[in-house]
Motif scaffolding. Sequence first.
Motif, PDB file in Angstrom:
ATOM      1  N   HIS A  95       0.837  -1.203   0.000  1.00 24.26           N
ATOM      2  CA  HIS A  95       0.000   0.000   0.000  1.00 24.26           C
ATOM      3  C   HIS A  95       0.874   1.256   0.000  1.00 24.26           C
ATOM      4  CE1 HIS A  95      -3.710   2.290   0.722  1.00 24.26           C
ATOM      5  NE2 HIS A  95      -2.903   3.100   1.397  1.00 24.26           N
TER       6      HIS A  95
ATOM      7  N   THR B 118       1.225   4.171  -3.039  1.00 20.81           N
ATOM      8  CA  THR B 118       0.984   5.608  -2.869  1.00 20.81           C
ATOM      9  C   THR B 118       2.293   6.387  -2.960  1.00 20.81           C
ATOM     10  OG1 THR B 118       1.257   5.595  -0.453  1.00 20.81           O
ATOM     11  CG2 THR B 118      -0.949   5.116  -1.308  1.00 20.81           C
TER      12      THR B 118
ATOM     13  N   GLU C   1       1.219   7.818   1.733  1.00 20.31           N
ATOM     14  CA  GLU C   1       0.445   7.313   2.867  1.00 20.31           C
ATOM     15  C   GLU C   1       1.295   6.312   3.630  1.00 20.31           C
ATOM     16  OE1 GLU C   1      -3.401   5.771   1.780  1.00 20.31           O
ATOM     17  OE2 GLU C   1      -3.689   7.345   0.296  1.00 20.31           O
TER      18      GLU C   1
ATOM     19  N   CYS D 279       1.247   3.426   7.082  1.00 18.60           N
ATOM     20  CA  CYS D 279       0.313   2.545   7.780  1.00 18.60           C
ATOM     21  C   CYS D 279       0.629   2.518   9.276  1.00 18.60           C
ATOM     22  CB  CYS D 279       0.396   1.128   7.205  1.00 18.60           C
ATOM     23  SG  CYS D 279      -0.007   1.080   5.451  1.00 18.60           S
TER      24      CYS D 279
ATOM     25  N   TRP E  80      -2.332  -1.709  11.319  1.00 15.13           N
ATOM     26  CA  TRP E  80      -3.097  -1.423  10.091  1.00 15.13           C
ATOM     27  C   TRP E  80      -3.427  -2.706   9.338  1.00 15.13           C
ATOM     28  CZ3 TRP E  80      -2.402  -2.281   4.832  1.00 15.13           C
ATOM     29  CH2 TRP E  80      -3.272  -1.596   3.979  1.00 15.13           C
TER      30      TRP E  80
ATOM     31  N   THR F  48      -5.240   5.031   6.682  1.00 15.16           N
ATOM     32  CA  THR F  48      -3.795   5.233   6.671  1.00 15.16           C
ATOM     33  C   THR F  48      -3.540   6.674   7.103  1.00 15.16           C
ATOM     34  OG1 THR F  48      -3.933   5.875   4.363  1.00 15.16           O
ATOM     35  CG2 THR F  48      -3.355   3.580   4.833  1.00 15.16           C
TER      36      THR F  48
ATOM     37  N   LYS G 218      -1.849  10.240   6.050  1.00 16.21           N
ATOM     38  CA  LYS G 218      -1.288  10.979   4.917  1.00 16.21           C
ATOM     39  C   LYS G 218      -0.129  11.828   5.449  1.00 16.21           C
ATOM     40  CE  LYS G 218      -5.211   9.646   2.886  1.00 16.21           C
ATOM     41  NZ  LYS G 218      -6.029   8.626   3.600  1.00 16.21           N
TER      42      LYS G 218
END
Lengths: 149, 85
Positions: free
Chosen positions: A110, A114, A118, A120, A124, A130, A132
Amino acid sequence: MSAVAGKAEEFKKLDVQVLSCSTDSRFVHKIWQEQELSKMVDGGVPFPMLSDAGGKIGTVYGVYDEAGGVNVRGRFIIDPDGIIQAIEILTPPVGRKVAESIRQLQAFQHVRATKGAEVCPAGWEPGKPTLKVHPDLAGRVWEIWKPDE
Amino acid sequence: MTDVKKPEGCVAAAAGPVSPKPAAASSTSIDPAREETHMHVTVGKPAPDFEAAAFYQGGFKNIRLSDYLGKWVFLCFYPGDFTFV
């Protein structure tokens, strides 16, 4: 290893290549697959089983136990650029929890998707919020994320 | 030349750990093989490349970690086949 093999479908869904590695020869891997693993997991281990005779690879990875002549339980998550993102090393008597490795893989994927915008937070899982990355977030993480949620 | 596969020998030569650079002819006195065994793995740093003999899909082949560049890799060491945990 059978625990990892049992989650093979999940690794495949995440497009993750599993490689297992012990100091056993490839012949031993073959017989283990045929005699035992294939009875624990449908179809047996679907990924390459590597032989690290002499523990040379394990030595470089810091998991070779010279006294025992074997590699201890070391697990490395390596990203598509060949960079190590996570390491977990256990002594032999305790096995791993594969679901936790899968959670970490999902989190790293993830973050990568991004491009690091982002991150985690602890615990998570996919679908959870998440963070930012932005200077305004400083001091306000509590508004978005609480421990044990 | 025919396509006949070589019979499997008892020993498969595999390179093991592979240095990022071939032993460069340099003036340093450090033995590259020795340096290699002292390599440290760290998060955020490249995973040391290696080649290992493997059992895969019913057969034997040599596998290199760098074959999988471009993919996520889950590399798992364990003490031995037929152990209990």
